[in-house]
Design an enzyme around this catalytic site. Structure first.
Site, PDB file in Angstrom:
ATOM      1  N   ASN A 237       0.868  -1.181   0.000  1.00 29.58           N
ATOM      2  CA  ASN A 237       0.000   0.000   0.000  1.00 29.58           C
ATOM      3  C   ASN A 237       0.903   1.229   0.000  1.00 29.58           C
ATOM      4  OD1 ASN A 237      -1.825   2.044   0.448  1.00 29.58           O
ATOM      5  ND2 ASN A 237      -2.330   1.434   2.547  1.00 29.58           N
TER       6      ASN A 237
ATOM      7  N   GLU B 191      -5.906  -4.457  10.681  1.00 29.17           N
ATOM      8  CA  GLU B 191      -4.916  -3.396  10.855  1.00 29.17           C
ATOM      9  C   GLU B 191      -5.252  -2.582  12.101  1.00 29.17           C
ATOM     10  OE1 GLU B 191      -2.635  -2.272   7.070  1.00 29.17           O
ATOM     11  OE2 GLU B 191      -4.393  -1.020   7.166  1.00 29.17           O
TER      12      GLU B 191
ATOM     13  N   GLY C 189       1.940   2.812  10.784  1.00 29.46           N
ATOM     14  CA  GLY C 189       2.898   3.906  10.616  1.00 29.46           C
ATOM     15  C   GLY C 189       3.584   4.359  11.891  1.00 29.46           C
TER      16      GLY C 189
ATOM     17  N   LYS D 166       0.100   4.240  -0.410  1.00 27.50           N
ATOM     18  CA  LYS D 166      -0.578   5.449   0.084  1.00 27.50           C
ATOM     19  C   LYS D 166      -0.337   6.600  -0.909  1.00 27.50           C
ATOM     20  CE  LYS D 166      -0.157   3.552   4.663  1.00 27.50           C
ATOM     21  NZ  LYS D 166      -0.320   3.758   6.091  1.00 27.50           N
TER      22      LYS D 166
ATOM     23  N   HIS E 235      -9.825   1.503   4.682  1.00 26.11           N
ATOM     24  CA  HIS E 235      -8.562   1.791   5.380  1.00 26.11           C
ATOM     25  C   HIS E 235      -8.806   2.855   6.453  1.00 26.11           C
ATOM     26  CE1 HIS E 235      -4.485   3.064   6.210  1.00 26.11           C
ATOM     27  NE2 HIS E 235      -4.092   1.906   5.688  1.00 26.11           N
TER      28      HIS E 235
ATOM     29  N   SER F 214       2.886  -1.447  10.574  1.00 27.56           N
ATOM     30  CA  SER F 214       4.333  -1.427  10.865  1.00 27.56           C
ATOM     31  C   SER F 214       5.014  -2.753  10.570  1.00 27.56           C
ATOM     32  CB  SER F 214       4.582  -0.988  12.309  1.00 27.56           C
ATOM     33  OG  SER F 214       4.158   0.353  12.498  1.00 27.56           O
TER      34      SER F 214
ATOM     35  N   GLU G 122      -7.150   5.322   7.375  1.00 29.31           N
ATOM     36  CA  GLU G 122      -6.886   6.715   6.968  1.00 29.31           C
ATOM     37  C   GLU G 122      -8.074   7.289   6.201  1.00 29.31           C
ATOM     38  OE1 GLU G 122      -3.099   5.891   5.113  1.00 29.31           O
ATOM     39  OE2 GLU G 122      -2.282   5.469   7.094  1.00 29.31           O
TER      40      GLU G 122
HETATM   41  P1  PGA Z   1       2.410   0.778   7.665  1.00 25.61           P
HETATM   42  O1  PGA Z   1       0.961   0.935   6.971  1.00 25.61           O
HETATM   43  O2  PGA Z   1       2.973  -0.518   7.171  1.00 25.61           O
HETATM   44  O3  PGA Z   1       3.179   1.964   7.188  1.00 25.61           O
HETATM   45  O4  PGA Z   1       2.182   0.763   9.123  1.00 25.61           O
HETATM   46  C1  PGA Z   1       0.107  -0.152   6.802  1.00 25.61           C
HETATM   47  C2  PGA Z   1      -1.173   0.314   6.157  1.00 25.61           C
HETATM   48  O5  PGA Z   1      -1.655   1.391   6.511  1.00 25.61           O
HETATM   49  O6  PGA Z   1      -1.741  -0.370   5.285  1.00 25.61           O
END
Ligand code: PGA
Length: 241
Positions: free
Chosen positions: A8, A165, A171, A10, A88, A203, A90
């Site tokens: 991903n 998640e 993150g 982003k 997601h 992460s 976000e």
């Molecule tokens: P990250 O993000 O690996 O940077 O923690 C995972 C995600 O949001 O899909």
């Protein structure tokens, strides 16, 4: 069942050249992998990246019309995209996506012939209040209203992957422990048809990735930050072998 490792990206990177570099670096090194590798770049890069399975990070719940700025599942399918990430955290947090909107998006994406990576997970606050299970159950139930059981005709569960998640792990470098991940995955299994793939995200690095597959029972990984470094992402893919 094949494992699935999803990148991903982003809202990264900012240039076509960088996107091609990350993609080529990934593609050339995962040819031997037995897992399914899916790259989800920003929409604009989807038409220029070729040679790996592609996913989008979002799609709208109508096919077309006067919806300025939106991209539909049908458009993505026509482009050769196979997967879409829906729900997601976000999108929930910054774009106000509710369980109801997510449900509409999942149904439309399935109807358009896309496979859905449906993200669920509790926030730090919900975890602190011991509400994780309640949150996971509600997100899964509400997000999949009207979706037929496995083996059904269209809009079926067979094209949904659940991505667990935990929001506090995304993150932050604070990845979820193997025990806690296993607990969540086992709980999620109570609400999805047998055979539904459940993956972990939050992460993930090449240091911790293998354990999610080998010890926590995850059927794959959703990788954010670490997927922007081709070398690191390839290590993650290979750790699932
Ligand atoms: P990250 O993000 O690996 O940077 O923690 C995972 C995600 O949001 O899909």
């Amino acid at each position: 069942m094949k494992k699935i490792i999803v990148a991903n990206w982003k809202c990264n990177p900012t240039t076509e050249e960088e996107a091609k570099n990350i993609f080529e670096g990934t593609k050339n090194s995962v040819t031997e992998a037995t897992s399914e590798v899916v790259v989800c770049p920003p929409f604009v890069f989807l038409p220029i990246l070729k040679g790996l399975v592609l996913g989008a990070q979002n799609c709208f719940y109508e096919e077309k019309g006067a919806f300025t700025g939106e991209v539909s599942g049908k458009m993505l399918k026509d482009l050769g995209v196979e997967y879409v990430i829906v729900g997601h955290s976000e999108r929930r947090k910054y774009f106000g996506e509710t369980d109801e909107i997510i449900n509409q998006k999942i149904k439309k994406a399935l109807e358009s012939g896309l496979k859905v990576i449906f993200c669920v997970g509790e926030t730090a606050e919900e975890r602190g209040l011991n509400r994780k299970k309640e949150v996971l159950e509600a997100q899964i139930r509400q997000g999949t209203i009207g979706i037929s059981a496995q083996g059904g005709p269209a809009f079926g569960w067979e094209n949904i992957i659940i991505a667990y998640e935990p929001v506090w792990a995304i993150g932050t470098g604070d990845n979820c422990s193997i025990e806690e991940t296993r607990d969540s995955i086992d709980f999620i299994k109570l609400f999805v048809p047998t055979g539904t793939r459940i993956i972990y995200g939050g992460s993930v690095t090449s240091e911790n990735s293998g354990a999610y597959i080998k010890e926590a029972g995850a059927d794959g990984l959703l990788v954010g930050g670490a997927s922007l470094n081709a070398e690191e992402f390839v290590k993650i893919v290979l750790s699932a072998e």
